[in-house]
Scaffold this motif. Structure first.
Motif, PDB file in Angstrom:
ATOM      1  N   LYS A   1       3.105   2.096   5.143  1.00 28.67           N
ATOM      2  CA  LYS A   1       4.190   3.053   4.991  1.00 28.67           C
ATOM      3  C   LYS A   1       5.416   2.409   4.337  1.00 28.67           C
ATOM      4  O   LYS A   1       6.021   2.964   3.420  1.00 28.67           O
ATOM      5  CB  LYS A   1       4.568   3.617   6.373  1.00 28.67           C
ATOM      6  N   GLU A   2       5.756   1.206   4.820  1.00 26.24           N
ATOM      7  CA  GLU A   2       6.948   0.538   4.294  1.00 26.24           C
ATOM      8  C   GLU A   2       6.740   0.083   2.854  1.00 26.24           C
ATOM      9  O   GLU A   2       7.642   0.200   2.021  1.00 26.24           O
ATOM     10  CB  GLU A   2       7.311  -0.670   5.170  1.00 26.24           C
TER      11      GLU A   2
ATOM     12  N   SER B   1       4.879   1.457   0.654  1.00 24.45           N
ATOM     13  CA  SER B   1       4.962   2.663  -0.152  1.00 24.45           C
ATOM     14  C   SER B   1       6.414   3.062  -0.395  1.00 24.45           C
ATOM     15  O   SER B   1       6.824   3.371  -1.513  1.00 24.45           O
ATOM     16  CB  SER B   1       4.193   3.776   0.569  1.00 24.45           C
ATOM     17  N   LYS B   2       7.217   2.999   0.676  1.00 24.23           N
ATOM     18  CA  LYS B   2       8.618   3.392   0.572  1.00 24.23           C
ATOM     19  C   LYS B   2       9.383   2.487  -0.398  1.00 24.23           C
ATOM     20  O   LYS B   2      10.066   2.955  -1.311  1.00 24.23           O
ATOM     21  CB  LYS B   2       9.263   3.333   1.969  1.00 24.23           C
TER      22      LYS B   2
ATOM     23  N   ASN C   1      -0.889   4.286  -1.593  1.00 22.86           N
ATOM     24  CA  ASN C   1      -1.046   5.535  -0.861  1.00 22.86           C
ATOM     25  C   ASN C   1      -2.511   5.942  -0.693  1.00 22.86           C
ATOM     26  O   ASN C   1      -2.872   6.611   0.259  1.00 22.86           O
ATOM     27  CB  ASN C   1      -0.259   6.659  -1.553  1.00 22.86           C
TER      28      ASN C   1
END
Lengths: 298, 135
Positions: free
Chosen positions: A113-114, A116-117, A261
């Motif tokens: 998640k991080e 990707s961010k 992702n």
């Protein structure tokens, strides 16, 4: 970097890797070294031509007078803001470098998640930088309102122009040097700069200026309103080459983002691709640090 | 694992602040240097050379932070670090060689008679600059 999975088969000397880095990372480093040589060649060419001009008595362009446009300030308030915009661009690129290294750090923890961010924000930074560059190029090419005049040398045999062969029907663009900052009712022309970089400030100025035909100012690969043509040439080549690197970087980041992702690196068991593309992105930032200094500050 | 990550993030943020601060400082210097040199009483040429030297030093400082911390080069094994850094000795040579050459190209250009009326003004003394800085 101990927790990065390393394909030992791909390493030189098998079990005792001499560089303790994966093949991919090593090759990225070698590519960056060679790319750094190319950029160095560009910047050293700039330095050599600038020293040449100075030794010939040709005045070089002053970046503080060339890069004076900043969005909103220019369009709405007509305020000149020398170097403000390029300073902003530098901050944007440094920030995108920070988000990139945060993505690499998140990759070490395998936090999908991080990663990707942060990769997303890095990409936004890159796109913003490219947009800023487009704005800067537009104003550099478009030029200022002082304008330029085309002088037909063949018709002016009585007034020889430096560096121009009158017998060859050469035409030369002549740029006014105003007594005040911008052309207005109080200003007068105190000198002329020829497109070959020479400066004329004697009593022949009015005659030459009057004989010219008005045409557009600005800069391209042949003429340059702001100084010697070599300045414009190198501006286009250096910032253009850097910009094309930023563009490639944005494309690589987009591919990275899609793969993150999709879970490609999760399945692979490591996020080393983030590190490799990160190396490239930091290099682009590094080059800009040098371009900023040698093109805009010095 | 998580605490190690936090430690690394702290280093990243600190480096980012250093890079930002140096850039901001360079920016301030670019605008105030001329006034400072005049008030101190230095010659404009000398002041300019000092400013350029300062910018180059700060740039190398920034570059070392980007390469060392962001690109993790100082965490790599020493021989990889030197393999990457040593080739730049050729760049140092090229800088010295071509700046030296460039400074001499102009002197070798034969002066034609048609350029007698050109003012050989250094860039700093161009009329447009005189106005801009009020000097």
């Amino acid at each position: 970097m101990a927790n990065v999975a390393v394909d030992k088969r791909a390493l030189i000397e098998g079990e005792r890797p001499i560089f303790n880095a994966s093949y991919g990372k090593l090759m990225m480093w070698f590519f960056l070294v060679s790319d750094a040589f190319t950029f160095s060649a560009f910047l050293i060419t700039y330095g050599a031509l600038r020293f040449r001009a100075t030794s010939m008595g040709i005045s070089w362009a002053n970046p503080e007078e060339v890069f004076t446009h900043a969005p909103i300030l220019h369009e709405l308030f007509h305020i000149e803001a020398p170097l403000v915009f390029v300073g902003l661009m530098t901050f944007i690129l440094i920030l995108s470098s920070v988000t990139m290294v945060l993505a690499v750090e998140a990759g070490h923890r395998r936090s999908k998640k991080e990663v990707s961010k942060w990769v997303f924000w890095t990409m936004i930074g890159g796109i913003t930088f490219l947009s800023c560059q487009a704005y800067e190029w537009y104003h550099f090419i478009h030029g200022t309102e002082g304008g330029a005049r085309l002088v037909e040398v063949s018709a002016m045999q009585d007034i020889p122009l430096p560096g121009i062969d009158a017998t060859k029907q050469d035409k030369v663009k002549v740029f006014p040097v105003w007594s005040t900052k911008e052309e207005n009712s109080e200003s007068e022309i105190v000198g002329l700069r020829l497109s070959n970089g020479r400066l004329i400030t004697d009593e022949r100025v009015p005659a030459i200026w009057a004989s010219g035909t008005p045409t557009t100012g600005g800069a391209n690969l042949h003429v340059n309103e702001y100084g010697p043509p070599a300045f414009a040439d190198l501006f286009f080549f250096v910032t253009g080459f850097h910009g094309s690197h930023v563009f490639s970087g944005v494309v690589l980041l987009l591919i990275l983002l899609i793969n993150v992702n999709k879970g490609t690196y999760e399945r692979r068991g490591h996020y080393e691709m983030v590190e490799k593309i990160g190396l490239y992105w930091h290099f682009v930032d590094l080059v800009w640090v040098f371009v900023f200094t040698f093109f805009y500050l010095i | 694992m998580a605490s190690a990550g936090a430690e690394q993030r702290k280093v990243i943020i600190r480096t980012a602040i250093i890079l930002g601060a140096i850039t901001a400082f360079e920016f301030v210097v670019a605008f105030t240097w001329r006034g400072v040199t005049e008030s101190v009483g230095l010659q404009i040429e000398t002041g300019r050379a000092m400013k350029d030297a300062l910018f180059i030093i700060l740039t190398l400082f920034k570059a070392s932070y980007i390469v060392g911390v962001f690109m993790h080069l100082k965490d790599e094994v020493r021989r990889l670090m030197w393999t990457i850094l040593v080739p730049f000795i050729f760049i140092v040579w090229l800088i010295i060689a071509l700046i030296w050459e460039g400074g001499n190209w102009g002197k070798q250009t034969p002066k034609s008679t048609s350029i007698e009326h050109i003012e050989h003004l250094p860039a700093q003394q161009m009329p447009i600059n005189v106005h801009r800085y009020g000097a």
